[in-house]
Design a protein around this motif. Structure first.
Motif, PDB file in Angstrom:
ATOM      1  N   GLU A 272       0.841  -1.214   0.000  1.00 32.42           N
ATOM      2  CA  GLU A 272       0.000   0.000   0.000  1.00 32.42           C
ATOM      3  C   GLU A 272       0.869   1.254   0.000  1.00 32.42           C
ATOM      4  N   LEU A 273       1.859   1.275   0.894  1.00 36.53           N
ATOM      5  CA  LEU A 273       2.700   2.470   1.002  1.00 36.53           C
ATOM      6  C   LEU A 273       3.562   2.642  -0.244  1.00 36.53           C
ATOM      7  N   GLY A 274       3.980   1.509  -0.833  1.00 35.54           N
ATOM      8  CA  GLY A 274       4.725   1.582  -2.086  1.00 35.54           C
ATOM      9  C   GLY A 274       3.868   2.212  -3.178  1.00 35.54           C
ATOM     10  N   ALA A 275       2.611   1.752  -3.255  1.00 37.43           N
ATOM     11  CA  ALA A 275       1.709   2.287  -4.288  1.00 37.43           C
ATOM     12  C   ALA A 275       1.516   3.793  -4.090  1.00 37.43           C
ATOM     13  N   GLU A 276       1.434   4.217  -2.815  1.00 38.80           N
ATOM     14  CA  GLU A 276       1.234   5.662  -2.549  1.00 38.80           C
ATOM     15  C   GLU A 276       2.394   6.511  -3.059  1.00 38.80           C
ATOM     16  N   GLY A 278       4.152   5.640  -5.670  1.00 39.10           N
ATOM     17  CA  GLY A 278       4.306   5.370  -7.105  1.00 39.10           C
ATOM     18  C   GLY A 278       5.203   4.186  -7.446  1.00 39.10           C
ATOM     19  N   LEU A 279       5.384   3.257  -6.497  1.00 37.68           N
ATOM     20  CA  LEU A 279       6.240   2.107  -6.792  1.00 37.68           C
ATOM     21  C   LEU A 279       5.407   0.882  -7.160  1.00 37.68           C
ATOM     22  N   ASP A 280       5.807   0.219  -8.239  1.00 38.53           N
ATOM     23  CA  ASP A 280       5.147  -1.032  -8.637  1.00 38.53           C
ATOM     24  C   ASP A 280       5.899  -2.215  -8.041  1.00 38.53           C
ATOM     25  N   ALA A 347      11.033   6.310   5.211  1.00 38.83           N
ATOM     26  CA  ALA A 347      12.425   6.645   4.890  1.00 38.83           C
ATOM     27  C   ALA A 347      12.652   6.522   3.381  1.00 38.83           C
ATOM     28  N   LEU A 348      12.067   5.498   2.785  1.00 46.26           N
ATOM     29  CA  LEU A 348      12.232   5.302   1.338  1.00 46.26           C
ATOM     30  C   LEU A 348      11.628   6.489   0.574  1.00 46.26           C
ATOM     31  N   GLU A 349      10.467   6.945   1.039  1.00 45.41           N
ATOM     32  CA  GLU A 349       9.834   8.105   0.384  1.00 45.41           C
ATOM     33  C   GLU A 349      10.777   9.313   0.468  1.00 45.41           C
TER      34      GLU A 349
END
Ligand SMILES: Cc1ncc(COP(=O)(O)O)c(C=O)c1O
Length: 362
Positions: A272-276, A278-280, A347-349
């Protein structure tokens, strides 16, 4: 937050520091080993025998093959990823004849195609002695539904070997039709690297006894009656066994259903957080693993470096020729925790937002 080795809880670290019981002469070690295998059988959800060997997951894979495959044996190696293909190398190293049945990494294994390959081989008088599978392809975060295809193997009398190194202890593993199923201590158990676990069916034991194994350390036969005789074929890794026993008993205290639910929830939050941002994910539903998520990125090595340096969080990158294209977040074992995942993804964001400022010397 890598896909293993995972963070080790305090209780496991304390267990590692216990005084050593000499495994050859002290019955206390046999008691530890017996309770470890009983707890592992519960995690595997099986009544099959469990063997714990001193060595990493690769030793478990090699042992399963070396103990059951003889020169000239044809083995169907079913693969939709690197570890699936890896099995062919173990088979070849035993002078066996590996036949790869490959599917694209982003597609499920097709049980019908596997069944046809098995039936055709039998018609041609070249029946397979065994088939190998990978439950969770850690390099791409793909979990394979193996129930049907393992059932086909059983109907055809083909021995089955399953690599569950990165799913055992984090997701239910398909045990009913599996003859040899391999795990490793440093993944979802959150114990240190150094032990590999094998569930062994009666059919597998019969094959092991009939096989002239080429290895010594990789021969499972001496382990068959270990829990009655207590005669270990070599000095076991006592401290590692203490650590794994503690780790597995922690899983049992939590309750397996809750453990699996914790992994599912962490994986879902990660996606979910990846999708937010923009990560596939590389794998698509329903192939997304509850234990590891691989996001498609540019410059995975640089992102990994900045995350580590600026946020003290270590994640994995892709493997082989995809090293720089995938960022792999392990939410397995101790790190299967929604808060850990949220901290990592925040942190990734932050790292991705600042990508224009990177010094790309990583
Ligand atoms: C699916 C899978 N199989 C086997 C292995 C090898 O295990 P080990 O590194 O313990 O030898 C790994 C390691 O990452 C893995 O992910």
């Amino acid at each position: 937050m890598t896909p293993g080795p995972t963070e080790i809880p305090e209780r496991v670290r304390e267990a590692l520091a216990r005084p050593i019981a000499n495994p050859d002469v002290n019955p206390a070690f046999l008691d530890t080993y017996r309770s470890l295998t009983a707890d592992l059988a519960a995690v595997y959800s099986t009544e099959k025998d469990i063997v714990v060997l001193g060595g990493e997951g690769v030793l478990g894979l090699e042992t399963a093959v070396a103990s059951t495959i003889e020169s000239g044996d044809r083995v169907l190696c079913v693969a939709n990823g690197l570890y699936g293909e890896y099995f062919a190398e173990f088979v070849a190293s035993q002078d066996g004849d590996p036949v790869l049945c490959s599917f694209p990494a982003d597609e499920p294994i097709d049980p019908n195609a596997v069944r046809e390959a098995i039936e055709k081989a039998a018609r041609d008088g070249e029946a397979f002695a065994a088939a190998t599978f990978v439950h969770c392809e850690t390099p791409t975060g793909t979990i394979n539904d193996l129930e049907t295809v393992l059932g086909h193997c059983r109907e055809a009398g083909v021995l089955t070997i399953v690599d569950a190194v990165s799913s055992l202890g984090g997701a239910p593993v398909p045990m009913d039709e599996t003859d040899l199923c391999i795990g490793a201590s440093q993944k979802c158990f959150s114990a240190p690297p150094g032990l590999t676990t094998l569930a062994v069916s009666e059919a597998a034991w019969e094959r092991i006894e009939a096989t002239d194994a080429r290895g010594l350390y990789t021969d499972l036969e001496p382990w068959r009656d270990i829990e009655t005789t207590g005669e270990f074929p070599y000095t076991h890794l006592v401290s590692n066994c203490y650590g794994l026993a503690e780790a597995v008993s922690m899983l049992r205290e939590e309750g397996l259903a809750d453990v699996f639910e914790r992994h599912e929830a962490s994986a879902k939050r990660c996606r979910e957080l990846g999708a937010e941002i923009g990560l596939d994910t590389d794998a698509e539903e329903p192939l997304c693993s509850p234990t590891v998520t691989a996001f498609e990125v540019d410059s995975a090595l640089a992102i990994q470096g900045v995350l580590h340096e600026e946020h003290d969080i270590l994640v994995g990158t892709g493997l082989a020729d995809r090293e720089n294209d995938l960022l792999r977040i392990g939410h397995m074992g101790y790190n299967a925790d929604v808060e850990h995942v949220e901290r990592t993804m925040d942190a990734l964001e932050d790292v991705l937002d600042g990508s224009d400022d990177w010094d790309t010397g990583f």
